[in-house]
Scaffold this active site. Sequence first.
Site, PDB file in Angstrom:
ATOM      1  N   GLN A   1      43.359  -1.546  66.329  1.00 22.51           N
ATOM      2  CA  GLN A   1      42.226  -0.874  65.701  1.00 22.51           C
ATOM      3  C   GLN A   1      42.274  -0.922  64.187  1.00 22.51           C
ATOM      4  O   GLN A   1      41.262  -0.660  63.516  1.00 22.51           O
ATOM      5  CB  GLN A   1      42.162   0.582  66.153  1.00 22.51           C
ATOM      6  CG  GLN A   1      43.317   1.444  65.637  1.00 22.51           C
ATOM      7  CD  GLN A   1      43.300   2.839  66.203  1.00 22.51           C
ATOM      8  OE1 GLN A   1      43.769   3.071  67.314  1.00 22.51           O
ATOM      9  NE2 GLN A   1      42.764   3.782  65.445  1.00 22.51           N
TER      10      GLN A   1
ATOM     11  N   CYS B   1      39.986   4.884  67.663  1.00 25.62           N
ATOM     12  CA  CYS B   1      40.692   4.892  68.945  1.00 25.62           C
ATOM     13  C   CYS B   1      39.765   5.309  70.088  1.00 25.62           C
ATOM     14  O   CYS B   1      39.863   4.792  71.211  1.00 25.62           O
ATOM     15  CB  CYS B   1      41.902   5.803  68.874  1.00 25.62           C
ATOM     16  SG  CYS B   1      41.524   7.499  68.352  1.00 25.62           S
TER      17      CYS B   1
ATOM     18  N   HIS C   1      44.341  11.531  69.257  1.00 22.94           N
ATOM     19  CA  HIS C   1      44.341  10.078  69.419  1.00 22.94           C
ATOM     20  C   HIS C   1      43.959   9.750  70.861  1.00 22.94           C
ATOM     21  O   HIS C   1      44.439  10.398  71.797  1.00 22.94           O
ATOM     22  CB  HIS C   1      45.727   9.531  69.092  1.00 22.94           C
ATOM     23  CG  HIS C   1      45.827   8.033  69.099  1.00 22.94           C
ATOM     24  ND1 HIS C   1      44.996   7.222  68.362  1.00 22.94           N
ATOM     25  CD2 HIS C   1      46.675   7.195  69.765  1.00 22.94           C
ATOM     26  CE1 HIS C   1      45.331   5.947  68.558  1.00 22.94           C
ATOM     27  NE2 HIS C   1      46.332   5.907  69.407  1.00 22.94           N
TER      28      HIS C   1
END
Length: 416
Positions: A218, A224, A368
């Site tokens: 990423q 994410c 995340h």
Amino acid sequence: MKIILILFCFSLIFVTNSLTGEPIVIEPRQELSIEQLWQQIDMVLELMQLNRTLGDLIASSDQDFSRPLENLTNCYAFEVIDDQNRSTFINIFDKNRQFNDIVKFFYQAFPDNDLTPNSIWSLLSSTQEIIFRCLQMENFPETNPQLKFGFTELSDKDGNYMRRMNGLGSSYYHNRRPSSSSSSTMDDSYRECLRKSRNLPENFDWRDRNVVTPVKNQGSCGSCWAFATAASIESAYLINNRNNSIDLSEQELVSCAKPNGCQGGTSSMAFDFVRRYGLTSEQMMPYRARSSSCRRLPSSVVDIRNYCVRSKLRYSTGSRIENLNDDDIQNALVTFGPLYIGVNADRLSRNYRGGIVDDRSCPKQINHAVVLVGYTPDAWILKNTWGRSWGERGYFRLARRQNICGVNTEIAYPII
């Protein structure tokens, strides 16, 4: 001699000697031969006063950390395999090794990484962390002996870079009003989200069925949430034989699902966008690792009928709250396919190279998004988006049964 280091754009390094005031410039790396690059590295390290041995540079080390490689196989992943499957290795457990050897080794293994004064300091910090982690395991073998550490493509990144990759922010979760497009998983079709497998195997891994798409990177963007969404939909299509191969556009979600997509997002906004508009291919809208305006929605190559978000966090005043146990997550994984799942990544080291993360002090507040692809009796198997050199070829394992790093907080998955 006082050295002032200033970082400029375009991968140039300006190092200014305060005695002469004259800048020394490192040219873009693609314009340098290996020999010229090595000379530039030697020059910069000398000006940074880092042209010394590890024994001189590693602070607070009151014991000799020199070790032969054969004594370090339980904690140090000394081999680095790049994206072209080329293998190199170096022993950093040598107090007499020059730090410039490590810098040269690293940027030869990861030639796409930018070389800056800040990256060199971060690489020194990573070298120290790897050494200290192994010494800790040697001195206190009861402290998670399964973990391995070593260099990854993130080893020269600083804390700000790592934090920018965490794209799940708590500000998205609370006191949200339901929108007119809120998921129908809030109504009677929620029962479909709770379908269970009749038999849960002791071990399970969707990679064994060739329905997990490759690990991606990423970059320095809090996207994410977009990667985890796209990956779970890709796998759902492969499982249901909708495509033989598939590569969806994370950039469309970053640019179109919400403003400033690199500053984070959520599962509900990502899946709801795909439910309404579909999602195009990576080829049609390649990933750029930055937020950009959504000028025109490209033609979609996939769509989903619905989606499920099962979470202990409240996305809207009408959303359900669910406290997930391990059996809930296992059932969803086996029944529906790889899952979007939230974790707290604060304790995931940039130098993690393998083993089961079992850190009971890891915060539970998720920040995340990753993809759950399997499990064993002891661990969850998760696909990250930090490149294939990190972890176990881009994957990592979290201990089960203890909600380590908040892994039992939220799952999401498409219904196609």
